[in-house]
Design an enzyme around this catalytic site. Structure first.
Site, PDB file in Angstrom:
ATOM      1  N   THR A  43       0.851  -1.109   0.109  1.00  0.00           N
ATOM      2  CA  THR A  43       0.018  -0.050   0.037  1.00  0.00           C
ATOM      3  C   THR A  43       0.983   1.127   0.122  1.00  0.00           C
ATOM      4  O   THR A  43       0.357   2.565  -0.657  1.00  0.00           O
ATOM      5  CB  THR A  43      -0.953  -0.022   1.410  1.00  0.00           C
ATOM      6  OG1 THR A  43      -1.869  -1.151   1.281  1.00  0.00           O
ATOM      7  CG2 THR A  43      -1.799   1.207   1.198  1.00  0.00           C
ATOM      8  N   TYR A  57      -7.951   0.536  -3.824  1.00  0.00           N
ATOM      9  CA  TYR A  57      -6.936   1.098  -4.508  1.00  0.00           C
ATOM     10  C   TYR A  57      -6.100  -0.096  -5.006  1.00  0.00           C
ATOM     11  O   TYR A  57      -6.204  -1.159  -4.778  1.00  0.00           O
ATOM     12  CB  TYR A  57      -6.266   2.002  -3.539  1.00  0.00           C
ATOM     13  CG  TYR A  57      -5.733   1.618  -2.466  1.00  0.00           C
ATOM     14  CD1 TYR A  57      -4.457   0.470  -2.146  1.00  0.00           C
ATOM     15  CD2 TYR A  57      -6.328   1.555  -1.188  1.00  0.00           C
ATOM     16  CE1 TYR A  57      -4.054  -0.181  -1.162  1.00  0.00           C
ATOM     17  CE2 TYR A  57      -6.225   1.074   0.111  1.00  0.00           C
ATOM     18  CZ  TYR A  57      -4.852   0.085   0.027  1.00  0.00           C
ATOM     19  OH  TYR A  57      -4.473  -0.597   1.218  1.00  0.00           O
ATOM     20  N   SER A  90       1.438  -7.510  -0.494  1.00  0.00           N
ATOM     21  CA  SER A  90       2.146  -8.506   0.393  1.00  0.00           C
ATOM     22  C   SER A  90       1.202  -9.860   0.528  1.00  0.00           C
ATOM     23  O   SER A  90       1.922 -10.524   1.229  1.00  0.00           O
ATOM     24  CB  SER A  90       2.430  -7.712   1.781  1.00  0.00           C
ATOM     25  OG  SER A  90       1.034  -7.704   2.375  1.00  0.00           O
ATOM     26  N   THR A 123       1.267  -4.247   4.429  1.00  0.00           N
ATOM     27  CA  THR A 123       0.946  -4.585   5.706  1.00  0.00           C
ATOM     28  C   THR A 123       0.286  -5.775   6.123  1.00  0.00           C
ATOM     29  O   THR A 123       0.452  -6.388   7.221  1.00  0.00           O
ATOM     30  CB  THR A 123      -0.093  -3.536   6.284  1.00  0.00           C
ATOM     31  OG1 THR A 123      -1.089  -3.483   5.499  1.00  0.00           O
ATOM     32  CG2 THR A 123       0.641  -2.084   6.133  1.00  0.00           C
ATOM     33  N   ASP A 124      -0.225  -6.698   5.179  1.00  0.00           N
ATOM     34  CA  ASP A 124      -0.772  -7.974   5.202  1.00  0.00           C
ATOM     35  C   ASP A 124      -0.118  -8.897   6.051  1.00  0.00           C
ATOM     36  O   ASP A 124      -0.407  -9.831   6.589  1.00  0.00           O
ATOM     37  CB  ASP A 124      -1.472  -8.327   3.876  1.00  0.00           C
ATOM     38  CG  ASP A 124      -2.960  -7.656   3.586  1.00  0.00           C
ATOM     39  OD1 ASP A 124      -3.302  -6.598   4.590  1.00  0.00           O
ATOM     40  OD2 ASP A 124      -3.364  -7.746   2.797  1.00  0.00           O
ATOM     41  N   LYS A 196      -0.898  -7.586  13.078  1.00  0.00           N
ATOM     42  CA  LYS A 196      -1.728  -6.729  12.746  1.00  0.00           C
ATOM     43  C   LYS A 196      -3.018  -6.842  13.599  1.00  0.00           C
ATOM     44  O   LYS A 196      -3.476  -8.143  13.455  1.00  0.00           O
ATOM     45  CB  LYS A 196      -1.885  -6.650  11.138  1.00  0.00           C
ATOM     46  CG  LYS A 196      -2.681  -5.657  10.630  1.00  0.00           C
ATOM     47  CD  LYS A 196      -2.760  -5.802   9.001  1.00  0.00           C
ATOM     48  CE  LYS A 196      -3.827  -4.808   8.420  1.00  0.00           C
ATOM     49  NZ  LYS A 196      -3.591  -4.831   6.633  1.00  0.00           N
ATOM     50  N   GLU A 317      -2.981 -29.374  26.665  1.00  0.00           N
ATOM     51  CA  GLU A 317      -4.247 -29.818  25.968  1.00  0.00           C
ATOM     52  C   GLU A 317      -3.991 -30.981  25.212  1.00  0.00           C
ATOM     53  O   GLU A 317      -4.951 -31.542  24.637  1.00  0.00           O
ATOM     54  CB  GLU A 317      -4.804 -28.576  25.151  1.00  0.00           C
ATOM     55  CG  GLU A 317      -5.518 -27.535  26.094  1.00  0.00           C
ATOM     56  CD  GLU A 317      -6.641 -28.093  26.915  1.00  0.00           C
ATOM     57  OE1 GLU A 317      -7.357 -28.644  26.598  1.00  0.00           O
ATOM     58  OE2 GLU A 317      -6.692 -27.437  28.063  1.00  0.00           O
TER      59      GLU A 317
END
Length: 360
Positions: A43, A57, A90, A123-124, A196, A317
């Site tokens: 971005t 975008y 990304s 950013t992903d 994120k 667990e």
């Protein structure tokens, strides 16, 4: 010596003196750090149809030289130059791009002419790239990953300030030997803990519970803590001769689960599986049997959690000792995948891999 010659000499002396003053008046950049900006797209290099376009975008269209030229203030804080490593959104990041990027960073930081690195990134998957580099970069010099939540064409775009801050950090001695850093929205995060946390807000990058490493304020980096886990020069992982990484997939835990996806991953050649379990890494009965079957076939199994916070208890667990599974400690599933891929380049011994998860 006649009068004409004396006048000529006088004029020449005045000219030379004025030139000396002029050169002295020009600011010298010799004292500034040398920072290399490696661009991968995202971005921060995107473009929208209007100034209010903040969704929908096109990412990864602005080249690195344009990113640098759009922030002329960079020249006041560092000698910057750019290099385009990739030009992708990304979500399309690959192991091969990671290896290319990491090898180039190591090559550049081995030079006395480079004081720090900035990587521009979408950013992903920025947290995954940051953690991968945290494990394979072989230098104490700063490496800062930066992105943006709004494209450069948007009103109040955050990319230019984020890039400026990242360059400042990459050029400061205080950022040395802190591992790979992520800086957006004036917050400095460590690669291991950052994630994120929101789809669209500018302050999306956080380290839940463990917190930021520091802040940017007034063009200066302020650090308050650092990671105690091994990274960069302390790391045992070496990518020098690697052209790809072992395949590791993530299986997501949920109610009324099925082993079908897990079995498909194994059938298609997965060397490792990270299970993003519910709660403290709990296993749905059918999926648990699938993981046991996969381990019998030589597939490495790491139990992680979809919760996103807290220590995953070994032998909590599930009986990891008996099943020969690995517990992820506090690593989320996507970062557990990265550590397991690198671990598999060195060993298939689950005890050794568990040690790595405690140490990194």
């Amino acid at each position: 010596m006649n009068r004409k010659v004396l006048v000529t000499l006088a004029v020449l002396v005045v000219f030379l003196c004025s030139m000396q003053v002029a050169f002295a008046a020009e600011p010298s950049n010799n004292h500034l750090p040398n920072v290399k900006i490696l661009a991968t797209g995202g971005t921060i290099a995107g473009s929208g149809a209007t100034s209010t376009t903040t969704v929908g975008y096109t990412a990864a269209v602005v080249p690195v030289d344009a990113l640098i030229n759009n922030v002329p203030e960079l020249k006041k804080v560092a000698n910057v130059s750019g290099e385009q490593i990739a030009q992708i959104a990304s979500e399309n990041m690959t192991n091969k791009v990671w290896l290319k990027l990491a090898k180039r960073i190591n090559e550049l930081l081995a030079s006395d002419d480079v004081d720090g690195i900035v990587v521009t990134h979408g950013t992903d998957t920025i947290e995954e790239t940051a953690y991968f580099l945290n494990l394979v970069v072989k230098s104490e010099k700063p490496v800062v990953i930066v992105g943006a939540m709004r494209p450069p064409t948007a009103m109040s775009a955050d990319g230019p300030m984020n890039l400026y801050n990242a360059v400042v950090i990459a050029g400061t001695k205080e950022a040395r030997n802190k591992g790979v850093l992520v800086c957006l929205n004036d917050a400095i995060n460590g690669a291991r803990e950052v994630t994120k946390t929101n789809t669209s807000l500018l302050d999306t990058f956080r380290a839940p519970e463990l917190g930021y490493l520091g802040y940017m304020q007034g063009g200066k980096a302020y650090f308050y803590r650092e990671s105690t886990r091994k990274h960069t020069t302390q790391s045992e992982f070496d990518i020098t001769g690697l052209t790809d990484l072992p395949r590791v997939d993530i299986v997501y835990g949920y109610a009324n689960n099925s082993r079908d996806g897990l079995d498909a991953f194994v059938a298609h050649g997965a060397k490792g599986i990270v299970h993003a379990g519910v709660g403290d890494g709990s296993l749905f009965t059918e999926v648990k049997q699938g993981l046991i079957d996969a381990r019998k076939q030589g597939v490495l199994i790491v139990r992680s959690s979809r919760v996103g916070n807290g220590i995953l208890a070994r032998n909590g667990e599930a009986n990891d000792d008996e099943l020969d599974f690995v517990a992820s400690d506090t690593l989320n599933p996507q970062k557990s995948r990265i550590l397991l891929m690198l671990a598999l380049t060195k060993t298939h011994d689950t005890k050794e891999i568990q040690r790595m998860f405690w140490e990194y």
